[in-house]
Design an enzyme around this catalytic site. Structure first.
Site, PDB file in Angstrom:
ATOM      1  CG  HIS A  91      -0.434   0.090   2.472  1.00 29.41           C
ATOM      2  ND1 HIS A  91       0.242  -0.789   3.106  1.00 29.41           N
ATOM      3  CD2 HIS A  91      -0.422   1.142   3.302  1.00 29.41           C
ATOM      4  CE1 HIS A  91       0.629  -0.339   4.364  1.00 29.41           C
ATOM      5  NE2 HIS A  91       0.338   0.826   4.469  1.00 29.41           N
ATOM      6  CG  HIS A 122      -0.058   5.827   4.035  1.00 30.62           C
ATOM      7  ND1 HIS A 122      -1.208   5.770   4.322  1.00 30.62           N
ATOM      8  CD2 HIS A 122       0.494   4.714   4.359  1.00 30.62           C
ATOM      9  CE1 HIS A 122      -1.717   4.592   4.919  1.00 30.62           C
ATOM     10  NE2 HIS A 122      -0.420   3.842   5.016  1.00 30.62           N
ATOM     11  CE1 TYR A 179      12.177   1.466  -3.789  1.00 33.74           C
ATOM     12  CE2 TYR A 179      11.864   0.167  -1.853  1.00 33.74           C
ATOM     13  CZ  TYR A 179      12.551   0.319  -3.129  1.00 33.74           C
ATOM     14  OH  TYR A 179      13.229  -0.481  -3.265  1.00 33.74           O
TER      15      TYR A 179
END
Length: 149
Positions: A32, A34, A120
């Protein structure tokens, strides 16, 4: 997601050409992501930007993920959640909390021992920007104090 980080970066870059936004904070984790964006004034179309990013990324990847019968019947991929969480930042404190949440997420998920170890993330850019801002403030303070002499 990190396995295909270059594809995600390219899709985001292409999306920003047509639907501009500033990336305040972003972190991509294995399953996932954000982010905190700033949209142009009088533009609140977050949903369309996400649609374009999700579609572009999904179309660029081969279908290898497991999908439920319902997703297969609807022709959906198993990469993305159907929805996204949107929040309008209220003030500087709220902004800082959401940026910190993005940057701390790899630590929260036990992927690293220090936030700076996760590659990342915009954390590294954020640290450089803060360092440059502080240096500019020190230079400005020095220049102003020398005028008082």
């Amino acid at each position: 997601m990190i396995r295909d980080i270059d594809t995600l970066r390219l899709v985001v870059k292409e999306t920003r050409k047509r639907w501009p936004f500033y990336i305040d904070a972003w972190v991509v984790l294995p399953e996932h992501l954000h982010c905190v964006w700033t949209l142009p004034l009088s533009d609140n179309d977050n949903a369309n930007r996400w649609r374009v990013i999700k579609q572009g990324f999904s179309k660029a990847l081969p279908v290898t993920e497991r999908r439920s019968a319902a997703r297969m019947a609807r022709g959906e991929r198993g990469i993305w959640q159907c929805r996204f969480w949107e929040h309008v930042v209220r003030d500087d404190e709220d902004y800082a909390a959401h940026v910190d949440y993005c940057h701390i997420n790899p630590l929260k998920h036990c992927l690293v021992e220090q936030v700076a170890d996760w590659p990342y993330s915009t954390f590294h850019r954020y640290v450089v920007m803060r360092r440059n801002t502080l240096a500019l403030l020190r230079t400005t303070d020095y220049a102003l104090s020398s005028l008082d002499r």
